[in-house]
Write a protein that holds these residues in place. Structure first.
Motif: not given
Length: 898
Positions: A173, A177, A345, A356, A359
């Motif tokens: 992840l 990004k 993503q 999550n 995140r």
């Protein structure tokens, strides 16, 4: 080799940083060392490139001699490409891009050096180590990698890196990004995304680096910071150079090799190959080209050798279900069919509560206050599902950064303490990472900012977790960092905070030393107890003082000795761990605090009773009698106490009184035994043979021993009974015992005899007055001179001479030894005159020869008082004949000396 490179040049990095002697990792041509800034202590990683490493493939690359000029040119191109990599890090600032701390520097031998944030290892290094662990015969199944590294100061420690499913999801992840930032914000294509271009920092975050082949995509408009990628040059594999400085075809996209196009989708394809390498065994790309473009094209021309869902993406191990659904869109042959970094993503692979949560945590600074508060309240429920590595390195660090928000301080601290309780490395993490932030928030800023409710709430959470803090702190760390927070909480005006702080004392006492407790902690507790007007804090203060005195607040108030001799089970109390305060502090400082209590509320009185009971175990008995018992009696008569509470006070009074009685009785018994022993020694030693005149057999034996000693006579074969020696008024041995008085020792010494005067019937005429003492002394001196001038003068002639008055007879003269014994003269003065002198009554006189009659001696009443320095007279017992052949007794034994 690299240590020698350090010595070959000087730079700003070497001048301002301490660099470890051994590297922690190697990535391509870069060797990575740990470093620490000398001024601030900030930890960094130092990347070092040695130009000599480029010569490894050029010496024997061809059989013929290679042109030195061409080799030099190729190497210069590589150096410029590596400079481009470091300079790109300086221009690109993103949480998923490796952060540059010190810019690249060129060394005198052509090497390069730059410093970045602290990293643990490269992803390529982690995968290589997992290959060793998972290889048959190795420690299979282990998911934790342990790196023994050396810090800049020479100390060695372990770094732990876990590679579980959540770590992989979190890392991918973060990489996506970073690619999103490169593609959309920077307008760049990475061009060589491989495990060697990915680094894991100390927070367990995955960072993008290795930007030596980065450039804008085809068709980019506007001014570009980097030149475009020349595919014809980068795809060419020069065997004179190490493979690490060239494009890695194993992770390259077909856009580069087959289509000769530079697109941002090429990085997504390379990311898909990296994902397969994470699950594959060995952890390598499904493409093994060996750096040959022909091999790459051949592998891609067949469906069996191209990763797809039909062949399980050429992975030797199964892939997660969600990942299988996403990889076809990542490894699509056409760039238009692939997902973008942003779309990746949002794929199902990251659609779970843990990812999550991470995140949301990454985006927490951009959230509103209400969203942050709601997130902090629910974080504790999902926290048990996180791996400890993610909690300690990712979640904890993010929460510490959010402690700057005062509105979230209490909620953030609750989650922080829960993490410290969960992770196994809490003992190391808390003093290194958490404690400095706590000290900065509560102590450092306390003088510049006013206290508010949010700050007080954060202090309350800290006090409630004091047991956890004690477990993860040393004594010195607690004293320097935590104790100021405790003192700050005690000074608060919030009663609940002060009450909670006082109740946490049993937890903090074991970690503090005696000096800190007495000089730092006790004065603060005493100040709170004295100034407060709250009954609850009064009770808590008394319980805190009880703890400081060595007691336990859990002791029942009815505990005590009821003097019944029966041990009741309910009266057993928890044993104290020891007195924290010394006896002097308890007696001189704690007791006055109790004495100053004005309220007579039952709760305060019973708390004071428990404290007084503990003081009764520590204080001296005289202090208990004079200071403590009056306080107990005063408190026991409080008008608000019920019957049971009054009985509790009476039990304590009886217990203390019983202890005082036992101790005082023991002291008096010991003192009485000591006095009796001393009196016995004083009576038996000096009074038995005082002055040589005693009526007992022991005194007579001592006189005979003395006689044999001074005359030099041998001891007799058999002892014969001696005549009774008369007792005089100053002799106390023969007096009847008088319980109302003690015996008086005469004022004579053992080395002389007092003089005696013959009695006369006319006592009034013979007794001199006090004014006649000088005349008698003059007469006495004349008698002494007369005897010395006429040695033939004897006692008998003097007694029979009527011209010599009775007061001038030789009986009044001191004892004169013979010429042979002239050096042994003994003179005993008479006792001091006193107002009353007991007299010996005159014995009945039998019909004796007048010349041999023993004159009656009377030294008291109307008798004759002896003059000073008068010698003892000759006294003859009635009926005793003076014959030289008979054994003599009394003073007759000394006749031969005159």
């Amino acid at each position: 080799m690299f240590s020698a490179a350090f010595k070959s040049f000087t730079s700003n990095i070497l001048a301002n940083y301490e660099i470890a002697k051994t590297p922690i990792a190697a990535s391509g041509v870069w060797t990575i060392f740990d470093g620490k800034k000398k001024s601030t202590g900030m930890l960094v990683s130092v990347f070092v490139f040695d130009r000599k490493s480029l010569d490894l493939g050029t010496s024997n690359a061809f059989g013929a001699r290679t042109s030195a000029t061409s080799i030099r040119k190729v190497q210069d191109e590589i150096v410029e490409r590596l400079k481009k990599e470091a300079s790109s890090l300086a221009r690109l600032r993103h949480p998923s891009i490796l952060q540059l701390v010190e810019p690249v520097e060129e060394t005198r031998v052509g090497g390069l050096m730059f410093a970045t944030e602290l990293i643990t290892a490269s992803l390529a290094g982690l995968l290589a180590q997992r290959d060793q662990q998972e290889r048959p015969g190795g420690p299979a199944g282990r998911q934790r990698s342990r790196f023994v590294i050396e810090d800049a100061d020479g100390s060695r420690r372990r770094r732990e890196v876990e590679m579980d499913e959540l770590e992989i999801q979190k890392g991918l992840l973060q990489l996506s990004k970073g690619l999103e930032f490169l593609h959309e914000s920077a307008g760049l294509v990475h061009g060589n995304l491989t495990p060697e271009a990915i680094y894991v920092n100390a927070k367990s975050d995955w960072k993008l680096a290795g930007l030596s082949f980065a450039g804008p995509p085809d068709g980019a408009e506007g001014h570009q910071s980097l030149p475009p990628i020349a595919l014809s040059e980068v795809l060419y594999q020069d065997h004179r150079l190490p493979q690490s400085v060239q494009l890695n075809l194993d992770y390259s996209s077909p856009d580069f090799v087959l289509d000769n196009n530079v697109t941002t989708s090429a990085d997504i394809f390379s990311l898909g190959l990296v994902i397969i390498a994470l699950y594959n065994f060995p952890h390598t790309s499904p493409f093994q080209t060996g750096g040959n473009q022909s091999t790459y094209k051949r592998l891609f021309s067949s469906e069996s050798t191209t990763p797809s869902a039909r062949n399980e993406f050429l992975s030797s191990r199964p892939l997660p279900k969600e990942l299988k659904q996403t990889l076809p869109q990542v490894l699509a042959r056409r760039p238009a069919q692939r997902l973008t970094a942003r779309e990746f993503q949002q794929s199902a692979y990251f659609d779970n509560i843990l990812v999550n949560t991470i995140r949301f945590l990454d985006a927490l600074p951009a959230k509103t206050s209400s969203e942050k508060a709601q997130f902090m309240r629910g974080l504790g429920r999902v926290m048990p599902q996180f791996p400890t590595s993610v909690l300690g390195k990712k979640v904890l660090i993010a929460l510490l950064e959010e402690m700057k928000d005062r509105e979230l301080l209490s909620l953030v601290l609750q989650n922080i303490f829960q993490i410290i309780k969960t992770i196994p490395s809490g003992r190391r993490v808390f003093p290194e990472k958490v404690m400095p932030v706590l000290k900065e928030v509560f102590v450092t800023k306390s003088s510049t900012q006013d206290r508010d409710s949010n700050r007080e709430a954060g202090l309350m959470v800290t006090i409630e977790n004091m047991d956890l803090i004690v477990e993860n702190c040393s004594g010195k760390e607690f004293k320097d960092d935590v104790l100021p927070i405790i003192n700050l909480a005690m000074d608060s005006t919030t009663h609940s905070l002060v009450d909670a702080t006082l109740k946490c004392l049993p937890s903090i006492l074991p970690v503090l030393d005696f000096s800190t407790i007495k000089n730092d902690l006790f004065p603060c507790v005493a100040s709170v107890f004295t100034k407060t007007s709250s009954l609850g804090i009064k009770v808590s203060g008394l319980e805190a003082l009880l703890t400081l005195c060595g007691g336990s607040p859990e002791e029942p108030s009815s505990a005590g000795d009821d003097l019944s001799g029966i041990l009741h089970e309910e009266k057993k109390v928890k044993a104290s761990t020891g007195t924290a305060l010394d006896k002097y502090t308890v007696q001189e400082k704690v007791v006055p605090l109790i004495k100053a209590i004005k309220t007579r509320e039952p709760g305060v009185m019973m708390a004071a009773l428990n404290l007084l009971r503990q003081i009764g175990k520590v204080a001296d008995t005289d202090f208990l009698a004079l200071d403590v018992l009056p306080i107990v009696w005063s408190f026991s008569l409080g008008p608000l106490l019920d019957l049971q509470q009054f009985k509790s006070f009476m039990d304590l009074i009886k217990s203390l009184s019983s202890r005082i009685e036992r101790e005082q009785t023991r002291k008096l018994q010991e003192l009485s035994a000591t006095n009796r022993s001393s009196d016995a020694r004083s009576i038996n030693t000096p009074s038995k043979a005082a002055n040589g005149f005693s009526g007992s057999n022991t005194a007579s034996a001592n006189d005979e021993d003395f006689e044999r000693l001074v005359l030099g006579k041998p001891a007799p074969a058999a002892s014969k009974p001696s005549a009774q020696v008369p007792a005089f008024s100053w002799s106390s041995a023969n007096l009847p015992p008088n319980p109302a008085s003690r015996p008086i020792t005469p004022d004579t010494s053992l080395s002389s005899f007092p003089s005696l005067q013959p009695a006369n019937n006319n006592r009034a005429h013979l007794e001199p007055t006090p004014s006649a003492w000088p005349i008698q002394q003059q007469q006495q001196q004349q008698q002494q001179q007369r005897i010395i001038s006429n040695p033939s003068l004897t006692t008998t002639s003097v007694l029979s001479n009527p011209q010599i008055p009775p007061s001038r007879t030789p009986l009044n003269l001191p004892f004169q030894p013979s010429n042979q014994q002239a050096s042994s003269m003994y003179t005993i003065p008479p006792p001091n005159p006193s107002p009353f002198t007991p007299a010996i009554p005159k014995p009945p006189s039998p019909n004796l020869n007048p010349n041999l009659a023993t004159p009656s001696l009377y030294w008291g009443g109307a008798g004759l008082n002896p003059p000073n320095n008068a010698p003892p007279p000759f006294v003859q017992a009635p009926g005793q004949i003076r014959n030289g052949n008979e054994q003599k007794s009394g003073l007759d034994k000394y006749q031969s000396l005159l």
